[in-house]
Design a protein around this motif. Structure first.
Motif, mmCIF file in Angstrom:
data_model
loop_
_atom_site.group_PDB
_atom_site.id
_atom_site.type_symbol
_atom_site.label_atom_id
_atom_site.label_comp_id
_atom_site.label_asym_id
_atom_site.label_seq_id
_atom_site.Cartn_x
_atom_site.Cartn_y
_atom_site.Cartn_z
ATOM 1 N N UNK A 7 -3.225 6.847 1.757
ATOM 2 C CA UNK A 7 -3.256 5.640 0.925
ATOM 3 C C UNK A 7 -1.853 5.038 0.795
ATOM 4 N N UNK A 8 -0.842 5.923 0.711
ATOM 5 C CA UNK A 8 0.541 5.439 0.649
ATOM 6 C C UNK A 8 0.885 4.640 1.902
ATOM 7 N N UNK A 9 0.539 5.236 3.050
ATOM 8 C CA UNK A 9 0.872 4.576 4.309
ATOM 9 C C UNK A 9 0.145 3.241 4.430
ATOM 10 N N UNK A 64 0.095 -0.493 -10.180
ATOM 11 C CA UNK A 64 -0.131 0.585 -9.224
ATOM 12 C C UNK A 64 1.093 0.749 -8.317
ATOM 13 N N UNK A 65 1.452 1.994 -8.057
ATOM 14 C CA UNK A 65 2.615 2.240 -7.206
ATOM 15 C C UNK A 65 2.227 3.196 -6.088
ATOM 16 N N UNK A 66 3.067 3.226 -5.072
ATOM 17 C CA UNK A 66 2.865 4.142 -3.955
ATOM 18 C C UNK A 66 4.181 4.850 -3.673
ATOM 19 N N UNK A 67 4.121 5.910 -2.877
ATOM 20 C CA UNK A 67 5.318 6.649 -2.465
ATOM 21 C C UNK A 67 6.136 7.123 -3.664
ATOM 22 N N UNK A 68 5.533 7.915 -4.518
ATOM 23 C CA UNK A 68 6.255 8.486 -5.655
ATOM 24 C C UNK A 68 6.916 7.397 -6.487
ATOM 25 N N UNK B 128 19.055 18.651 -3.272
ATOM 26 C CA UNK B 128 19.141 17.263 -2.809
ATOM 27 C C UNK B 128 18.140 17.012 -1.690
ATOM 28 N N UNK B 129 18.085 17.959 -0.746
ATOM 29 C CA UNK B 129 17.151 17.805 0.365
ATOM 30 C C UNK B 129 15.720 17.743 -0.115
ATOM 31 N N UNK B 130 15.400 18.576 -1.104
ATOM 32 C CA UNK B 130 14.031 18.592 -1.624
ATOM 33 C C UNK B 130 13.685 17.229 -2.220
ATOM 34 N N UNK B 131 14.577 16.680 -3.027
ATOM 35 C CA UNK B 131 14.294 15.391 -3.670
ATOM 36 C C UNK B 131 14.229 14.273 -2.634
ATOM 37 N N UNK B 132 15.116 14.366 -1.646
ATOM 38 C CA UNK B 132 15.213 13.303 -0.651
ATOM 39 C C UNK B 132 13.939 13.189 0.170
ATOM 40 N N UNK B 133 13.268 14.325 0.411
ATOM 41 C CA UNK B 133 12.081 14.264 1.260
ATOM 42 C C UNK B 133 10.787 14.261 0.474
ATOM 43 N N UNK B 134 10.872 14.213 -0.855
ATOM 44 C CA UNK B 134 9.645 14.041 -1.633
ATOM 45 C C UNK B 134 9.734 12.745 -2.438
ATOM 46 N N UNK B 135 10.486 12.800 -3.520
ATOM 47 C CA UNK B 135 10.485 11.680 -4.445
ATOM 48 C C UNK B 135 11.099 10.421 -3.825
ATOM 49 N N UNK B 136 12.130 10.594 -3.019
ATOM 50 C CA UNK B 136 12.831 9.425 -2.492
ATOM 51 C C UNK B 136 12.586 9.245 -1.000
ATOM 52 N N UNK B 137 11.442 9.694 -0.519
ATOM 53 C CA UNK B 137 11.210 9.645 0.931
ATOM 54 C C UNK B 137 11.147 8.199 1.424
#
Lengths: 492, 172
Positions: A7-9, A64-68, B128-137
């Motif tokens: 859904x994000x994509x 609504x938001x996507x990607x965290x 940092x790596x964890x956050x970068x590839x989840x929350x801030x991907x």
């Protein structure tokens, strides 16, 4: 928990298509030297993105938001995505065959940058947190700096790129500093979450943060204290890029500014902080933009100052968040895009293809255009009258009506009066072009000495025709767009 | 306040003074490198290991090498001692006052730490790596487009093409 869901994509599918197009065209460029192939390749990817942007309306929901929580998938962002993509598509049509004449050598790279700039504009208007917002701004600007300088053998183009780059980086730095302070005070990057913390905080940093972020937006919108770059950059850049900057980039900046001002800085206490600043900026922008436009002979410069003035009208409606200001902004920016793109289309068709000539787009090239090419002159008259907001039945008047009506309802009567007066002043320089096109006697004109007009190519005729139809249709049936704009704002 | 902080501060301040007081631009540049490394030390003290490394690699490494190269290539002569004009004096004092006012606002201001991870983890490379590839991907991927735009743009502007167009032939 999965990191990226399908859904994000799907919700960023327009961006995916544009990215694919941007990287793909660099490969196409290696194998083919045909100009039309590259322009149509770009258009196809923009069209694909556009159709997916329309599809997204089905999954959109308020907030609504996507990607965290990185980007919004709401009707507001989709409205601006569609606007940006339509503007980009029309600009590509204007670019075909023309940018090569204006001295752009690397067409593949040019279209790749063009698509990347559009990607940045879409990220800019859909961002739900500040890092994404800033990245969108930078992607859009970085590609645009290079596009301004893409006529590599032209000194004007290089000057335009350098000026834009230095001033743009400077204003981006201000904005980044404001974002850092916002994060420092609120502890969150999310636009929506920071609103509550910022409004209850009594830290002295909040006004500084609001001011710095506002500086960044004012620069990109091209409003007055920070408008100095606009005329030089607009004139030096290849005309297609100028049209893109005046329409698409301005629309993106207006959308993002509206989102940040009304979401993060939307509470009553914060509104008090920025409202007076925006009041002064809007008033100055309308006055200075219109007064300086009076003296311009170059049509590109005139349209540059006109776009500054229109930025002022749009900012008036920022002050009326609960009195219909939102739908007024959305309506105005769409109408403005149609009018200005159409006007740039005619200027491109009439101006000399050799932009190095000092009078390439001078007003005297428009003399007796009404007799040399009646259709082109008719369309230009339509756009100019609509820009001036003159006759009922054209969209420009209604746009101004919605904006000033919202301002009056929000008790900004003074600002509305300034706006109407400035709008009256603006008639002078718009009508001057119409006078040149129709009312100059044959003996007094030097139109005979001008080279005969080249036949208007099909994509050009398409752009001018689409814009003219849009201006008239929205003028006669404004509810088509205005109802949609109201729906978007209700679901903000 | 530990001994390292005092030591780093002394180095940072003296090298910063060196940047503006040295006559030879190369010496100024070398002082700036010392200054940047000292600032990287601050970051390491604050448990921001990644930032400390980036500070050394990017600023003290790449950017300073660039500065030194430019100084060498331009073959700049030693700057004559010029007396600062009145205009420069006014402008710089205005900015100095603005800076002091701003700093006084920041000093003692309360910064929210609600969104910050526990002190033992924050700033470390793994976290940092964890956050970068989840929350801030999304931002992470978007910055790829930004870098691409910069590369393509630089290539386009730097490419030396003949005055004649390549294939379009539309210019008369």
């Amino acid at each position: 928990m999965e990191i990226i869901s399908l859904a994000d994509l799907y919700s960023i599918s327009p961006l995916l298509f544009l990215t694919l197009g941007a990287f793909g065209i660099l490969i196409v460029d290696v194998f083919s030297k045909e100009s039309w192939l590259r322009a149509s390749y770009t258009s196809i990817f923009i069209l694909a993105a556009l159709s997916f942007a329309f599809q997204l309306a089905d999954v959109a929901a308020p907030g609504k938001t996507a990607f965290w929580d990185a980007i919004y998938v709401d009707s507001f962002s989709i409205y601006f995505q569609v606007l940006i993509l339509v503007g980009a598509l029309l600009t590509v049509m204007l670019s075909h065959g023309r940018i090569a004449q204006e001295g752009v050598r690397s067409l593949g790279e040019f279209y790749a940058l063009f698509l990347m700039s559009t990607i940045g504009a879409i990220i800019f208007v859909s961002a739900a947190e500040m890092v994404t917002l800033f990245l969108g701004l930078e992607i859009m600007s970085m590609a645009l700096y290079c596009m301004c300088g893409s006529a590599v053998h032209s000194k004007d183009s290089a000057e335009s790129a350098l000026k834009y780059f230095f001033l743009g980086s400077f204003s981006s730095a201000f904005m980044l500093f404001g974002i850092a302070l916002m994060y420092g005070v609120s502890g969150t990057l999310s636009l929506a979450e920071s609103a509550a913390v910022l409004s209850s905080s009594n830290s002295g940093l909040v006004p500084i943060a609001v001011g710095f972020v506002l500086i960044g937006f004012v620069f990109k919108i091209g409003a007055v204290p920070l408008h100095f770059w606009a005329p030089d950059v607009y004139q030096g850049a290849p005309t297609t890029v100028t049209a893109y900057m005046a329409c698409v980039v301005k629309a993106a900046a207006v959308g993002a500014a509206l989102r940040v001002l009304w979401t993060s800085f939307g509470s009553d206490t914060l509104f008090g902080i920025w409202a007076s600043a925006v009041w002064i900026i809007a008033a100055l922008t309308m006055v200075v933009g219109n007064l300086v436009a009076l003296r311009q002979r170059s049509l590109k410069r005139m349209l540059a100052y006109s776009s500054i003035a229109h930025a002022g009208y749009i900012m008036v409606a920022f002050l009326a968040p609960h009195q219909g200001g939102g739908s007024a902004v959305l309506f105005y920016i769409a109408v403005y895009t149609a009018m200005t793109l159409g006007a740039f289309g005619v200027v491109l068709a009439v101006a000399s293809p050799h932009s190095s000539e000092p009078d390439a787009d001078d007003i005297h090239r428009f003399q007796r255009l009404g007799y040399r090419n009646p259709v082109l002159a008719g369309c230009m008259t339509l756009f100019l009258l609509s820009l001036a907001g003159l006759p009922p039945g054209l969209a420009g008047l209604l746009g101004k009506f919605y904006v000033f009506n919202a301002a009056v309802q929000a008790n900004y009567v003074g600002l509305a009066i300034i706006g109407v007066l400035c709008s009256a002043v603006s008639c002078y320089y718009y009508l001057r072009v119409i006078v040149a096109m129709y009312f100059i006697p044959k003996e007094e004109s030097d139109s005979d000495s001008l080279a005969p007009l080249a036949p208007v190519s099909l994509p050009f005729a398409g752009v001018i025709g689409i814009c003219a139809v849009a201006v008239v249709t929205l003028g006669l049936f404004p509810s088509i767009l205005h109802d949609g704009a109201q729906f978007v704002i209700e679901n903000f | 306040m530990n001994i390292f902080f005092i030591l780093l501060s002394a180095i940072a301040l003296s090298s910063a003074l060196g940047v503006i007081l040295m006559r030879n631009p190369i010496h100024s540049a070398l002082c700036l490198i010392v200054n940047l490394v000292a600032i990287a030390g601050y970051f390491a003290l604050l448990n921001a290991h990644f930032l400390a490394l980036v500070q050394i690699i990017v600023y003290a490494g790449a950017i300073m090498v660039l500065v030194v190269f430019v100084l060498m290539l331009l073959n700049s002569k030693l700057e004559e001692q010029k007396s600062a004009g009145l205009f420069m004096l006014v402008v710089s004092s205005v900015f100095a006052v603005m800076f002091i006012v701003h700093m006084s606002k920041i000093y003692g201001a309360e910064f929210s730490t609600s969104g910050v991870a526990s002190a033992s983890l924050q700033g470390t490379v793994a976290n940092l790596g964890r956050v970068l590839f989840t929350q801030y991907v999304f931002s992470f991927e978007a910055s790829a487009v930004l870098l691409m735009a910069a590369i393509v743009g630089a290539a386009m502007l730097a490419k030396t093409t003949p005055e004649r167009p390549r294939g379009d032939g539309e210019r008369v």
